[in-house]
Write a protein that holds these residues in place. Structure first.
Motif, mmCIF file in Angstrom:
data_model
loop_
_atom_site.group_PDB
_atom_site.id
_atom_site.type_symbol
_atom_site.label_atom_id
_atom_site.label_comp_id
_atom_site.label_asym_id
_atom_site.label_seq_id
_atom_site.Cartn_x
_atom_site.Cartn_y
_atom_site.Cartn_z
ATOM 1 N N ARG A 225 33.743 46.425 36.232
ATOM 2 C CA ARG A 225 33.969 45.942 34.865
ATOM 3 C C ARG A 225 35.459 45.749 34.597
ATOM 4 N NH1 ARG A 225 29.319 49.323 33.831
ATOM 5 N NH2 ARG A 225 30.628 51.182 33.576
ATOM 6 N N ASN A 226 36.268 46.700 35.069
ATOM 7 C CA ASN A 226 37.716 46.565 34.904
ATOM 8 C C ASN A 226 38.245 45.329 35.609
ATOM 9 O OD1 ASN A 226 37.779 50.087 35.227
ATOM 10 N ND2 ASN A 226 38.291 49.017 33.346
ATOM 11 N N LEU A 227 37.783 45.111 36.845
ATOM 12 C CA LEU A 227 38.292 43.996 37.639
ATOM 13 C C LEU A 227 37.907 42.657 37.026
ATOM 14 C CD1 LEU A 227 37.646 45.487 41.168
ATOM 15 C CD2 LEU A 227 39.867 44.745 40.292
ATOM 16 N N LYS A 228 36.735 42.592 36.438
ATOM 17 C CA LYS A 228 36.330 41.351 35.767
ATOM 18 C C LYS A 228 37.278 41.045 34.619
ATOM 19 C CE LYS A 228 32.306 39.120 33.661
ATOM 20 N NZ LYS A 228 30.871 39.272 33.285
ATOM 21 N N ARG A 229 37.653 42.077 33.862
ATOM 22 C CA ARG A 229 38.585 41.871 32.747
ATOM 23 C C ARG A 229 39.987 41.560 33.257
ATOM 24 N NH1 ARG A 229 36.059 47.264 30.440
ATOM 25 N NH2 ARG A 229 34.212 46.434 29.377
ATOM 26 N N ILE A 230 40.389 42.162 34.358
ATOM 27 C CA ILE A 230 41.704 41.888 34.928
ATOM 28 C C ILE A 230 41.800 40.435 35.371
ATOM 29 C CG2 ILE A 230 43.247 42.394 36.862
ATOM 30 C CD1 ILE A 230 42.190 45.323 36.683
ATOM 31 N N ASP A 231 40.750 39.951 36.055
ATOM 32 C CA ASP A 231 40.743 38.559 36.503
ATOM 33 C C ASP A 231 40.875 37.606 35.317
ATOM 34 O OD1 ASP A 231 40.534 39.193 39.174
ATOM 35 O OD2 ASP A 231 38.344 39.070 39.220
ATOM 36 N N ALA A 232 40.188 37.916 34.225
ATOM 37 C CA ALA A 232 40.272 37.058 33.040
ATOM 38 C C ALA A 232 41.654 37.122 32.410
ATOM 39 C CB ALA A 232 39.205 37.466 32.021
ATOM 40 N N ALA A 233 42.226 38.326 32.359
ATOM 41 C CA ALA A 233 43.538 38.496 31.724
ATOM 42 C C ALA A 233 44.653 37.866 32.542
ATOM 43 C CB ALA A 233 43.825 39.980 31.503
ATOM 44 N N LEU A 234 44.477 37.743 33.849
ATOM 45 C CA LEU A 234 45.510 37.146 34.692
ATOM 46 C C LEU A 234 45.874 35.735 34.236
ATOM 47 C CD1 LEU A 234 44.764 38.117 38.403
ATOM 48 C CD2 LEU A 234 46.978 38.227 37.260
ATOM 49 N N ALA A 235 44.891 35.039 33.687
ATOM 50 C CA ALA A 235 45.133 33.655 33.272
ATOM 51 C C ALA A 235 46.193 33.560 32.188
ATOM 52 C CB ALA A 235 43.838 33.021 32.801
ATOM 53 N N ASP A 236 46.386 34.636 31.427
ATOM 54 C CA ASP A 236 47.376 34.606 30.348
ATOM 55 C C ASP A 236 48.777 34.978 30.833
ATOM 56 O OD1 ASP A 236 45.508 33.848 28.433
ATOM 57 O OD2 ASP A 236 44.872 35.916 28.113
ATOM 58 N N ARG A 237 48.901 35.318 32.127
ATOM 59 C CA ARG A 237 50.228 35.590 32.697
ATOM 60 C C ARG A 237 50.506 34.527 33.761
ATOM 61 N NH1 ARG A 237 51.936 41.478 34.342
ATOM 62 N NH2 ARG A 237 53.958 40.602 33.778
ATOM 63 N N THR A 238 50.829 33.353 33.265
ATOM 64 C CA THR A 238 51.006 32.211 34.160
ATOM 65 C C THR A 238 52.002 32.502 35.263
ATOM 66 O OG1 THR A 238 50.557 30.760 32.277
ATOM 67 C CG2 THR A 238 51.577 29.757 34.211
ATOM 68 N N GLU A 239 53.032 33.300 34.952
ATOM 69 C CA GLU A 239 54.089 33.533 35.925
ATOM 70 C C GLU A 239 53.629 34.353 37.119
ATOM 71 O OE1 GLU A 239 54.387 36.943 32.933
ATOM 72 O OE2 GLU A 239 53.835 34.824 32.968
ATOM 73 N N VAL A 240 52.498 35.062 37.007
ATOM 74 C CA VAL A 240 52.017 35.859 38.134
ATOM 75 C C VAL A 240 50.673 35.376 38.661
ATOM 76 C CG1 VAL A 240 53.230 37.905 37.274
ATOM 77 C CG2 VAL A 240 50.814 37.613 36.740
ATOM 78 N N ALA A 241 49.944 34.582 37.872
ATOM 79 C CA ALA A 241 48.589 34.191 38.259
ATOM 80 C C ALA A 241 48.563 33.423 39.573
ATOM 81 C CB ALA A 241 47.951 33.347 37.155
#
Length: 687
Positions: A225-241
């Motif tokens: 569940r955490n990893l699913k949310r992490i994958d989604a949140a990555l999109a908002d950090r363009t500089e690291v995605a």
């Protein structure tokens, strides 16, 4: 598409390094981070981190006490932000500004120190130097401190953090005995929650590695569940995605694996698809029976890889859409290496329009081909890129002329090229004379009646932050805010809770305002000072909220009898077209001439007019509601769950309302074949 540090090599528990033990207290290290003379040995004063100086496991309670000592010596603004962070109240959560102030202070050095100390203690537990007890490696206050330290390091995207997490996480996730318990389940989940807030691909990879070795039955489910949310949140950090790994895909975007007498291929295109082939290359329709029988574990792994590849595509797509606001862009050479040539990124970049600065202030747009070595312009003519140091950025239609926008829409339609997100067909919003008059706020989308629960869910999906409204003190008024990528601008939408009507929770919209980030925090900005891309993107979101959640989009609302919102429903459901509806109209103008009903449809003002055998119908291009000529009687057609466009028609972008309008047009053009009694009753009653 990888930037920053290379993916660290995984460290197993048996290969955990033992840190050199020296006598240095946390208070000494705090002095070092503050740039003060060390009260202890001279060598300690030169230490920049625990890994450089060597530390010993801190006694219980010293970690939290050391954090208190550090905070007491920081400036007042940073201390205030820290107190907000530590309180972590539900009704007043810390903002990104609070975390950034803390990350810009001496706390950054302290974060590395305490995390190194945690790794030392975990290694000592694994080595047997500290007796093992389940979930006792760190006290609750220590876990809280370490969580703040991880968040600061993730926010700063520290280059040393991936290697440290590769040492720390396995050591706290698996007991040094055959037990299924963990040295610190609390710390594992605290790191996972930290990565949800400030995600990096390396943190996600470290957590996935731990998920594969942990013995506790319940931990993997929570980590999933955490990893699913992490994958989604990555999109908002363009500089690291764009550091997401290639997952083993080849340069052609294909993952190949021989399984027995067959070959599996996972191909990246608009989606990730798994196909099966004989070893001679002949394709098969489905999974071979021999693979199902003899290699079920490998088949499961391949299907999981498809899911991960799809998750990566979703993340990269959202990150690219966020990058529409990146005015300066990046260098062409870096873009080619990290995005255009990346196995997972290339299929996305090749379907998007980019513009290269070919001379100072002069930008040229094109679709990339040949891994970005060349481009194709809106007329279909190829052109070569310029030097490696030239700037490149995503093309945004708000910066283009109407002629350029039309040309790109024609090009994409002719090539049957569906973009990962709306770009050429993207709605644009420019200042109106009324907004210049109001100066600091816009009433363009005020006074709409929206379904509140659906609106609240859409806020979260579009990265807007909002408190919950409801029939309680302080719950009748609120606002939603979105901080744009780059954290220099944010938009604010004011909303009000409406007393429940017909058991529906409703909200009404009010002003939209903008704020610019300054050294003193957020300050309100005049609309004329807002960059055109920022203004357009915020207003596009608000238009989306209204278009999707307005009661005007509910075809059954008019059947509720006496209702105080009926006038609004009719006004909004059949009124002037919004920017999104105008884009829909443009797309229909290109698509309809290619359909079998082309001679029975025409675009007329706000409507798509459809001539059937029984009646002539007008489908509103905004709400998809239907009126029947000659008396404009309302026709209620509840959309089916399929929402098919009809005739397998190619759509240049995904738009549920566009598909709905087309499906209704195909149905009504052949109204002689309609058998639904409810629809027929309405048609015949008004005939």
């Amino acid at each position: 598409m990888t930037t920053g540090p290379p993916a660290p090599r995984r460290a197993g528990i048996l290969s955990l390094r033992r840190a050199k033990i020296t006598r240095m207290s946390l208070r000494t290290l705090i002095s070092v981070h503050l740039g003060e003379p060390s009260p202890e040995s001279g060598s300690a004063s030169k230490a920049g981190s625990a890994s450089e100086a060597g530390v010993e496991p801190a006694p219980p309670g010293e970690v939290a006490a050391a954090e208190d000592a550090l905070i007491a010596r920081l400036d007042g603004t940073t201390r205030k932000s820290f107190e907000v962070i530590r309180a972590g109240l539900y009704n007043a959560p810390p903002s990104g500004d609070d975390w950034e102030r803390l990350a810009d202070s001496a706390y950054a050095g302290f974060a590395r120190t305490v995390l190194e100390i945690a790794a030392v203690r975990a290694a000592a537990i694994q080595a047997g130097d500290i007796p093992y007890a389940a979930d006792k490696a760190f006290a609750a206050d220590e876990v809280a401190v370490l969580g703040r330290a991880v968040r600061v390091a993730l926010l700063r995207d520290e280059t040393w953090l991936p290697e440290l997490l590769d040492r720390l996480l396995p050591a706290v996730a698996v007991a040094p005995t055959p037990a299924r318990t963990l040295p610190s389940q609390a710390l594992v989940f605290e790191v996972a929650r930290s990565a949800q807030e400030f995600p990096t691909p390396e943190a996600a990879a470290a957590l996935r590695a731990v998920r594969g070795i942990v013995r506790h039955a319940g931990v993997p489910k929570q980590l999933d569940r955490n990893l699913k949310r992490i994958d989604a949140a990555l999109a908002d950090r363009t500089e690291v995605a764009f550091r997401l790994p290639d997952l083993g895909f080849g340069p052609d975007g294909v993952y190949r694996s021989v399984v027995g007498e067959h070959e599996a291929r996972i191909t990246i295109g608009e989606d990730a698809t798994l196909t099966w082939h004989r070893l001679d290359g002949q394709g098969l329709r489905g999974v071979p029976a021999a693979v199902r029988r003899d290699h079920p574990a490998r088949l499961k792994e391949l299907r999981e890889l498809v899911k991960r590849a799809r998750a990566h595509l979703t993340t990269l797509t959202r990150a690219l859409e966020g990058a529409l606001l990146a005015e300066p862009g990046q260098t062409y050479g870096r873009w080619r290496a990290e995005q255009a040539a990346h196995p997972l990124g290339r299929p996305l970049t090749e379907r998007l329009i980019w513009e290269v600065e070919v001379a100072p202030g002069e930008w040229r747009a094109g679709l990339p081909v040949e891994d970005g070595r060349r481009f194709i312009d809106a007329a279909g003519e190829p052109w070569a890129a310029v030097g490696e140091d030239a700037a490149i950025r995503l093309w945004h239609p708000v910066r283009a002329t109407p002629g350029e926008i039309r040309a790109w829409r024609d090009q994409l339609t002719e090539r049957h090229l569906r973009q990962p997100f709306k770009q050429a067909f993207r709605e644009i919003y420019v200042l109106t004379p009324a907004e210049r008059e109001t100066r600091v706020y816009s009433n363009r989308f005020a006074a709409h009646i929206l379904r509140y629960r659906r609106l609240y869910g859409l806020f979260k999906a579009r990265s807007w932050q909002a408190g919950m409204l409801g029939p309680w003190d302080g719950g009748y008024e609120g606002e939603a805010t979105r901080v744009l990528p780059g954290r220099r601008w944010r938009g604010r939408l004011f909303v009000e809770y409406v007393d429940p009507a017909w058991q529906d929770e409703l909200a009404s919209t009010d002003q939209v305002r903008f704020e610019r980030r300054t050294d003193d925090g957020w300050r309100e900005a005049a609309l004329e000072d807002v960059p055109p891309t920022v203004f357009s993107e915020v207003m596009r979101d608000v238009d989306l909220f209204v278009g999707v959640t307005s009661i005007a989009a509910d075809p059954e609302w008019t059947d509720r009898g006496e209702d105080r919102y009926r006038d609004y429903w009719h006004r909004a459901g059949f009124g002037d077209l919004s920017a999104s509806a105008e884009v829909r109209r443009d797309a229909l103008a290109r698509l309809l001439p290619r359909t079998r009903i082309a001679d029975r449809v025409e675009l007329s003002g706000r409507f798509l007019r459809v001539r059937g055998s029984r009646r002539t119908y007008k489908i509103h291009l905004g709400s998809a509601n239907i009126l029947m000529e000659p008396d404009d009687a309302y026709l209620c057609i509840v959309p089916s769950s399929r929402g098919a466009a009809g005739d397998g028609l190619f759509l240049p972008f995904e738009d549920e309302r566009l598909s709905l309008i087309l499906s209704k047009a195909f149905l009504l053009a052949d109204d002689a074949d309609i058998t639904d009694p409810d629809i027929l009753r309405q048609i015949e009653r008004s005939a």
